[in-house]
Design a protein around this motif. Sequence first.
Motif, PDB file in Angstrom:
ATOM      1  N   VAL A   1       0.833  -1.200   0.000  1.00  0.00           N
ATOM      2  CA  VAL A   1       0.000   0.000   0.000  1.00  0.00           C
ATOM      3  C   VAL A   1       0.868   1.250   0.000  1.00  0.00           C
ATOM      4  O   VAL A   1       0.639   2.193  -0.767  1.00  0.00           O
ATOM      5  N   PHE A   2       1.895   1.269   0.842  1.00  0.00           N
ATOM      6  CA  PHE A   2       2.762   2.434   0.922  1.00  0.00           C
ATOM      7  C   PHE A   2       3.584   2.621  -0.356  1.00  0.00           C
ATOM      8  O   PHE A   2       3.795   3.747  -0.814  1.00  0.00           O
ATOM      9  N   LEU A   3       4.067   1.527  -0.919  1.00  0.00           N
ATOM     10  CA  LEU A   3       4.871   1.650  -2.129  1.00  0.00           C
ATOM     11  C   LEU A   3       4.048   2.152  -3.306  1.00  0.00           C
ATOM     12  O   LEU A   3       4.552   2.894  -4.155  1.00  0.00           O
ATOM     13  N   ARG A   4       2.796   1.761  -3.365  1.00  0.00           N
ATOM     14  CA  ARG A   4       1.936   2.291  -4.426  1.00  0.00           C
ATOM     15  C   ARG A   4       1.729   3.795  -4.258  1.00  0.00           C
ATOM     16  O   ARG A   4       1.732   4.541  -5.235  1.00  0.00           O
ATOM     17  N   TYR A   5       1.538   4.213  -3.018  1.00  0.00           N
ATOM     18  CA  TYR A   5       1.411   5.654  -2.803  1.00  0.00           C
ATOM     19  C   TYR A   5       2.725   6.358  -3.139  1.00  0.00           C
ATOM     20  O   TYR A   5       2.714   7.458  -3.704  1.00  0.00           O
ATOM     21  N   ALA A   6       3.852   5.757  -2.792  1.00  0.00           N
ATOM     22  CA  ALA A   6       5.147   6.357  -3.124  1.00  0.00           C
ATOM     23  C   ALA A   6       5.284   6.533  -4.632  1.00  0.00           C
ATOM     24  O   ALA A   6       5.863   7.526  -5.102  1.00  0.00           O
ATOM     25  N   GLN A   7       4.741   5.599  -5.403  1.00  0.00           N
ATOM     26  CA  GLN A   7       4.788   5.728  -6.862  1.00  0.00           C
ATOM     27  C   GLN A   7       3.975   6.932  -7.331  1.00  0.00           C
ATOM     28  O   GLN A   7       4.402   7.679  -8.216  1.00  0.00           O
ATOM     29  N   THR A   8       2.800   7.140  -6.739  1.00  0.00           N
ATOM     30  CA  THR A   8       2.005   8.304  -7.117  1.00  0.00           C
ATOM     31  C   THR A   8       2.717   9.599  -6.728  1.00  0.00           C
ATOM     32  O   THR A   8       2.642  10.596  -7.451  1.00  0.00           O
ATOM     33  N   LEU A   9       3.426   9.578  -5.594  1.00  0.00           N
ATOM     34  CA  LEU A   9       4.149  10.765  -5.156  1.00  0.00           C
ATOM     35  C   LEU A   9       5.303  11.074  -6.108  1.00  0.00           C
ATOM     36  O   LEU A   9       5.544  12.238  -6.453  1.00  0.00           O
ATOM     37  N   LEU A  10       6.015  10.046  -6.552  1.00  0.00           N
ATOM     38  CA  LEU A  10       7.094  10.251  -7.517  1.00  0.00           C
ATOM     39  C   LEU A  10       6.552  10.761  -8.850  1.00  0.00           C
ATOM     40  O   LEU A  10       7.173  11.608  -9.501  1.00  0.00           O
ATOM     41  N   THR A  11       5.402  10.242  -9.263  1.00  0.00           N
ATOM     42  CA  THR A  11       4.769  10.728 -10.492  1.00  0.00           C
ATOM     43  C   THR A  11       4.433  12.210 -10.363  1.00  0.00           C
ATOM     44  O   THR A  11       4.668  13.002 -11.280  1.00  0.00           O
ATOM     45  N   GLN A  12       3.878  12.578  -9.214  1.00  0.00           N
ATOM     46  CA  GLN A  12       3.526  13.986  -8.986  1.00  0.00           C
ATOM     47  C   GLN A  12       4.769  14.869  -9.015  1.00  0.00           C
ATOM     48  O   GLN A  12       4.768  15.936  -9.635  1.00  0.00           O
ATOM     49  N   MET A  13       5.840  14.432  -8.363  1.00  0.00           N
ATOM     50  CA  MET A  13       7.067  15.234  -8.336  1.00  0.00           C
ATOM     51  C   MET A  13       7.621  15.461  -9.734  1.00  0.00           C
ATOM     52  O   MET A  13       7.996  16.584 -10.108  1.00  0.00           O
ATOM     53  N   GLY A  14       7.680  14.380 -10.523  1.00  0.00           N
ATOM     54  CA  GLY A  14       8.208  14.512 -11.876  1.00  0.00           C
ATOM     55  C   GLY A  14       7.332  15.381 -12.751  1.00  0.00           C
ATOM     56  O   GLY A  14       7.833  16.207 -13.537  1.00  0.00           O
ATOM     57  N   GLN A  15       6.008  15.243 -12.625  1.00  0.00           N
ATOM     58  CA  GLN A  15       5.103  16.016 -13.464  1.00  0.00           C
ATOM     59  C   GLN A  15       5.110  17.488 -13.077  1.00  0.00           C
ATOM     60  O   GLN A  15       5.038  18.371 -13.941  1.00  0.00           O
ATOM     61  N   VAL A  16       5.214  17.784 -11.779  1.00  0.00           N
ATOM     62  CA  VAL A  16       5.286  19.172 -11.333  1.00  0.00           C
ATOM     63  C   VAL A  16       6.558  19.838 -11.861  1.00  0.00           C
ATOM     64  O   VAL A  16       6.544  20.997 -12.290  1.00  0.00           O
ATOM     65  N   ALA A  17       7.670  19.113 -11.837  1.00  0.00           N
ATOM     66  CA  ALA A  17       8.923  19.671 -12.359  1.00  0.00           C
ATOM     67  C   ALA A  17       8.799  19.990 -13.846  1.00  0.00           C
ATOM     68  O   ALA A  17       9.241  21.047 -14.308  1.00  0.00           O
ATOM     69  N   ALA A  18       8.184  19.089 -14.607  1.00  0.00           N
ATOM     70  CA  ALA A  18       7.991  19.331 -16.040  1.00  0.00           C
ATOM     71  C   ALA A  18       7.023  20.483 -16.276  1.00  0.00           C
ATOM     72  O   ALA A  18       7.216  21.304 -17.185  1.00  0.00           O
ATOM     73  N   CYS A  19       5.972  20.551 -15.455  1.00  0.00           N
ATOM     74  CA  CYS A  19       4.978  21.613 -15.596  1.00  0.00           C
ATOM     75  C   CYS A  19       5.605  22.983 -15.342  1.00  0.00           C
ATOM     76  O   CYS A  19       5.364  23.944 -16.086  1.00  0.00           O
ATOM     77  N   ASN A  20       6.410  23.095 -14.303  1.00  0.00           N
ATOM     78  CA  ASN A  20       7.046  24.368 -13.975  1.00  0.00           C
ATOM     79  C   ASN A  20       8.006  24.820 -15.065  1.00  0.00           C
ATOM     80  O   ASN A  20       8.270  26.016 -15.204  1.00  0.00           O
ATOM     81  N   ARG A  21       8.508  23.874 -15.835  1.00  0.00           N
ATOM     82  CA  ARG A  21       9.465  24.207 -16.897  1.00  0.00           C
ATOM     83  C   ARG A  21       8.791  24.553 -18.216  1.00  0.00           C
ATOM     84  O   ARG A  21       9.260  25.431 -18.946  1.00  0.00           O
ATOM     85  N   HIS A  22       7.671  23.915 -18.530  1.00  0.00           N
ATOM     86  CA  HIS A  22       7.135  24.009 -19.886  1.00  0.00           C
ATOM     87  C   HIS A  22       5.772  24.694 -20.004  1.00  0.00           C
ATOM     88  O   HIS A  22       5.350  25.005 -21.112  1.00  0.00           O
ATOM     89  N   HIS A  23       5.066  24.927 -18.909  1.00  0.00           N
ATOM     90  CA  HIS A  23       3.721  25.481 -19.007  1.00  0.00           C
ATOM     91  C   HIS A  23       3.639  26.870 -18.398  1.00  0.00           C
ATOM     92  O   HIS A  23       4.462  27.251 -17.556  1.00  0.00           O
ATOM     93  N   SER A  24       2.618  27.607 -18.839  1.00  0.00           N
ATOM     94  CA  SER A  24       2.451  28.989 -18.399  1.00  0.00           C
ATOM     95  C   SER A  24       2.028  29.037 -16.931  1.00  0.00           C
ATOM     96  O   SER A  24       1.543  28.055 -16.365  1.00  0.00           O
ATOM     97  N   LEU A  25       2.180  30.215 -16.337  1.00  0.00           N
ATOM     98  CA  LEU A  25       1.800  30.369 -14.936  1.00  0.00           C
ATOM     99  C   LEU A  25       0.292  30.194 -14.766  1.00  0.00           C
ATOM    100  O   LEU A  25      -0.159  29.659 -13.742  1.00  0.00           O
TER     101      LEU A  25
END
Length: 310
Positions: free
Chosen positions: A118-142
Motif C-alpha cells: 500500500v505504501f509503495l503504491r502511494y510512493a509511486q504516485t508521489l514520484l509521479t507527482q514530483m516529476g510532473q510538477v517539475a515538467a509543468c514548472n518548466r514548460h507550461h504557463s503560470l
Amino acid sequence: MAGNHLLGQIAALVGPPLIAQVERVECKAGQVLHEPDDVMSYVYFPIDCLVSLLHVMESGDFAETALVGNDGVVGVALVMGGESMPLRAHVHIGGSLCRLRSQVLRQCLADVPALQQVFLRYAQTLLTQMGQVAACNRHHSLDQQFSRRLLMSLDRLPREDLRMTHESVAQMLGVRRESVTLAANKLQKAGAIRYSRGLIQVLDRDGLEDLTCECYAVVGRELRRLSRQPVASGTVGAFVGSRTDATATATHAADDPEAEVFAHAADSARDRRRGSDRRQLPAERRREGIAISFPDRRLAPSRRKPNPQS
C-alpha cells in the motif's frame, strides 16, 4: 479511519491494534512538520489540511515539489528504507491530521507484509507527482500552473473553498506574488473562480480543468489507477524485498494466487531484457554452441616481424 484514504486502507489491513495508536491533532498554516534531513518521529495523515513538500535552497528560497492531502501520508521515506528526506514538510492549509509514531508503523510493516504494498503504491504516485510538477514548472504557463495547483488542492480536501493567499501560492510555485494575482484575475474574469483576501472559491470546476495543462490529468490518472488495484494478501509481490529471482517469484505465486500477476510481470521484464538487446548469458551461449574467444594481441615469437632497425 475516515478522512484519509490511505489511512483507511491501512486500518482495514491492520485493524484495532493500529487504530488505537493513531492520534488526531490540529495544525496551523505555516507550521513545519519536519525540516530537511530530520529523522521523523511521526508519520502524518492529513484529514482536511494540505501539506507542501518543499525543496529549500541555501539562500532560503524554496519551491513546492509535491502536495499531500487526504490522499496520502507525510513520511513515506520511513517505508522506503530511509529515516529522512531532504525536503521540508510545510502546512499550507491548516486543519486536522492523524499522526502515528514511526516505531509503531515499523512494527505494523513487520507484522503485516501486505502493508508495504500500500505504501509503495502511494510512493509511486508521489514520484509521479514530483516529476510532473517539475515538467509543468518548466514548460507550461503560470496560468496553467496556477489552475493545476488549485485543482490538485481541491482533490485533496473535503471542501470546495481554499483558504490561501496569493503570497503563499507564489511561494509554492516559486514566482512573484504579482504574477499570481494576474493569473487569478484571468480565472475570475473567465468565471472559474472567485477570490477575496485569503479565500479562493471555485465556481466552475469544468472550466478550470479546461484552462489547466495535461499535468493535472496525468497525476490524477496515476493516483486512481493505483488506488483501485487490490492488495495481495500475505507477502507482497516480487518488487518488495531482496529476492526477485524466478524461483522466489514462482514460489510466492504458488502460495498466493492473487500475486500471480507479479510473477507474470517478472517474466515479462526478463523476456524484454533478453529480447530487446539480444544479450544472453555466457552459459546459454555455451549451450547453443557459440564460441567466444578473446585472442591475445601479443604475437608468438615465430610470427613476429623482424625489426628493420635491429
